[in-house]
Design an enzyme around this catalytic site. Structure first.
Site, PDB file in Angstrom:
ATOM      1  N   SER A 208      61.803 125.525  22.060  1.00 48.86           N
ATOM      2  CA  SER A 208      61.280 124.642  21.025  1.00 48.86           C
ATOM      3  C   SER A 208      60.859 125.428  19.805  1.00 48.86           C
ATOM      4  O   SER A 208      60.519 126.608  19.884  1.00 48.86           O
ATOM      5  CB  SER A 208      60.082 123.864  21.557  1.00 48.86           C
ATOM      6  OG  SER A 208      58.948 124.715  21.549  1.00 48.86           O
ATOM      7  N   LYS A 209      60.919 124.721  18.693  1.00 49.76           N
ATOM      8  CA  LYS A 209      60.566 125.296  17.406  1.00 49.76           C
ATOM      9  C   LYS A 209      59.150 125.862  17.416  1.00 49.76           C
ATOM     10  O   LYS A 209      58.844 126.811  16.734  1.00 49.76           O
ATOM     11  CB  LYS A 209      60.601 124.143  16.400  1.00 49.76           C
ATOM     12  CG  LYS A 209      61.383 124.401  15.161  1.00 49.76           C
ATOM     13  CD  LYS A 209      61.135 123.234  14.254  1.00 49.76           C
ATOM     14  CE  LYS A 209      62.137 123.204  13.154  1.00 49.76           C
ATOM     15  NZ  LYS A 209      62.215 121.924  12.516  1.00 49.76           N
ATOM     16  N   ARG A 210      58.289 125.207  18.206  1.00 53.20           N
ATOM     17  CA  ARG A 210      56.888 125.614  18.215  1.00 53.20           C
ATOM     18  C   ARG A 210      56.685 126.976  18.870  1.00 53.20           C
ATOM     19  O   ARG A 210      55.935 127.806  18.396  1.00 53.20           O
ATOM     20  CB  ARG A 210      56.066 124.554  18.952  1.00 53.20           C
ATOM     21  CG  ARG A 210      54.806 124.156  18.214  1.00 53.20           C
ATOM     22  CD  ARG A 210      54.091 123.155  19.031  1.00 53.20           C
ATOM     23  NE  ARG A 210      54.124 123.606  20.429  1.00 53.20           N
ATOM     24  CZ  ARG A 210      53.121 123.466  21.262  1.00 53.20           C
ATOM     25  NH1 ARG A 210      52.018 122.922  20.852  1.00 53.20           N
ATOM     26  NH2 ARG A 210      53.218 123.875  22.514  1.00 53.20           N
TER      27      ARG A 210
ATOM     28  N   ASN B 180      59.334 129.150  19.914  1.00 52.69           N
ATOM     29  CA  ASN B 180      60.411 130.126  19.811  1.00 52.69           C
ATOM     30  C   ASN B 180      61.054 130.092  18.428  1.00 52.69           C
ATOM     31  O   ASN B 180      60.956 129.088  17.729  1.00 52.69           O
ATOM     32  CB  ASN B 180      61.532 129.797  20.814  1.00 52.69           C
ATOM     33  CG  ASN B 180      61.009 129.459  22.205  1.00 52.69           C
ATOM     34  OD1 ASN B 180      60.646 128.323  22.469  1.00 52.69           O
ATOM     35  ND2 ASN B 180      60.932 130.436  23.065  1.00 52.69           N
TER      36      ASN B 180
END
Ligand code: GLU
Length: 467
Positions: free
Chosen positions: A238-240, A242
């Site tokens: 996930s963007k959060r 990684n």
């Protein structure tokens, strides 16, 4: 085997995620391996969420990694006529129908089903309606109510789904806009796609799409649903948590060939082989070797692989690859010492960005500012004598190159019965201010005699004296 026609069909609604790049890569490699055609189709029918910026990011990311499409990019937003024509055909053939149920009516029925703890399905009120009131409508497909649909997935194996779970699928919304499941099938038929290779988050759409192939009278393509990519924490990338955008990896200084050979290993294997060239992959890749379980994106492995690829290059090639990064830290890549410094940093740098940042320690040739902790630990009083003696010894060397410096230093240590640990880190702090640098002798060679000796003597003077 007829030559495959495969496609990558991203929705331009954000960054180009590495998971999508992997899906694209599997398509691209499959086409390369079997002499097929790789098509790029931008699925931008959701006008509210699609942006030109995201389209550009997709095109740029694909170009960077070297996956140019053989056909396309095609844009779904420009293919409205085709979707409307297919919709009309289905309506004319009574394979689809206009549904006039209002949103409120549908919502009430859904709430009712929920109250009774039943799975909500549209009750097909309008299915056999013959009048045509002048009211807003959606278009629904007549899907079979009984039986099962079978997906013979090339990765997941046989997946069987009961038809009584499905609604009569909405094909076009009230404003006439066609939905994803419809456009994707119309396009895959029109573009004669032979293999649909995509993330397994679409597996639940596939049975519906299979029904649409049948309504549209087209043969089915093969399906291959790829396992999700998880982070090292076992959760979906996930963007959060990684870095997930392919262009971010570019900007961090990973090589496109690293990303390509790393991403292909997320779910695909060829025996135990870890390292591949792109050329090799185009000769080896096959969908049948894709594993069905989730793949893990191991950032450490990525770093290792990129570092490995950096170390395979000659220093001159590495400098050229790192050119934009070097310029971005304010250094002219043609400066005389740069090539030698690249060579010195090469054994340790894992990315082009690390390499470029590493060069910065060589730009300033004046007095060094010491890292406080390092100075306290390594520039102790005994260094007054040691660093002075070492500077005196190195002052005798005319050929101020790493091998000569190393030989002289070793002889010097032996004479004094000192070990490298007695002068190694102190020297490093003296030369660069901190405890991290390439080999000391490389560092001295890059700085040259005057700067190196001045720094050794300055550190000797800096060390506290005995009284
Ligand atoms: N546009 C879809 C997505 O970005 C992919 C559709 C497909 O591959 O069938 O998720």
């Amino acid at each position: 085997m007829t030559a495959p026609r495969v496609r990558f069909a991203p929705s331009p609604t954000g960054d180009l995620h590495v998971g999508s790049v992997r899906a694209s890569l599997f398509n691209w490699l499959y086409a390369r391996r079997f002499g097929g055609t790789f098509i790029l189709r931008i699925e931008d029918t959701d006008r509210a969420r699609s942006t030109d910026e995201s389209t550009n990011v997709i095109l740029e990311g694909m170009r960077w990694i070297g996956m140019e499409p053989d056909e396309g990019p095609f844009f779904q937003s420009q293919r409205g006529d085709l979707y409307r024509a297919r919709l009309d055909e289905l309506l004319d053939a009574r394979k689809a129908y206009r549904c006039y149920c209002t949103k409120d009516e549908v919502a009430a029925k859904r709430a009712d089903a929920e109250r009774q703890k039943k799975l909500y399905r549209y009750d097909r009120t309008c299915r056999d309606r013959t009048d045509a009131p002048d009211l807003p409508f959606v278009v629904r497909a007549k899907l079979p109510e009984e039986g099962t649909v079978v997906i013979d997935d090339l990765v997941k194996g046989r997946v069987e789904v009961r038809n009584d779970q499905f609604d009569d699928l909405i094909l076009a919304r009230q404003d006439g806009s066609p939905v994803y499941n419809f456009t994707v099938v119309v396009d895959d038929i029109d573009m004669q796609i032979t293999h649909v290779v995509r993330g397994d988050d679409h597996l639940n759409n596939t049975p519906k799409q299979i029904h649409l192939y049948s309504l549209l009278g087209a043969p089915l393509p093969a399906f291959a649903h790829l396992p999700m990519v998880h982070g090292a924490n076992g959760k979906k990338l996930s963007k959060r948590d990684n870095v997930v955008s392919i262009l971010q990896f570019r900007d961090l200084g990973y090589l496109p060939e690293t990303m390509l050979t790393f991403l292909v290993r997320l779910g695909w294997a060829h025996g135990d082989q870890e390292q591949f060239t792109v050329e090799e992959l185009t000769q080896l890749f096959d969908l049948k070797d894709v594993r069905p379980s989730a793949a893990v994106f191991d950032e450490k492995k990525l770093d290792w692989l990129n570092g490995f690829k950096l170390r395979e290059m000659t220093p001159a090639a590495l400098r050229d690859r790192a050119r934009t990064f070097i310029e971005a830290v304010g250094i002219d890549p043609e400066t005389t010492w740069v090539l030698r410094a690249v060579e010195a940093l090469q054994p340790r740098a894992n990315t082009l960005l690390q390499l470029a940042k590493g060069l910065r320690m060589f730009t300033d040739r004046g007095p060094v500012t010491y890292d406080e902790k390092a100075a306290r630990k390594f520039l102790k009083e005994e260094q007054r004598e040691r660093l002075t003696l070492l500077a005196d010894r190195l002052a005798e060397i005319d050929d101020f190159q790493a091998p000569a410096l190393e030989a002289a230093t070793m002889a010097f240590l032996e004479e004094h019965e000192w070990k490298m640990k007695h002068v190694g880190q102190p020297c490093r702090v003296a030369l660069v201010g901190g405890t991290v640098s390439p080999s000391l002798f490389d560092v001295m060679e890059i700085f040259g005699k005057d700067v190196s000796l001045a720094r050794l003597r300055a550190a000797a003077a800096f060390a506290p004296s005995e009284e």
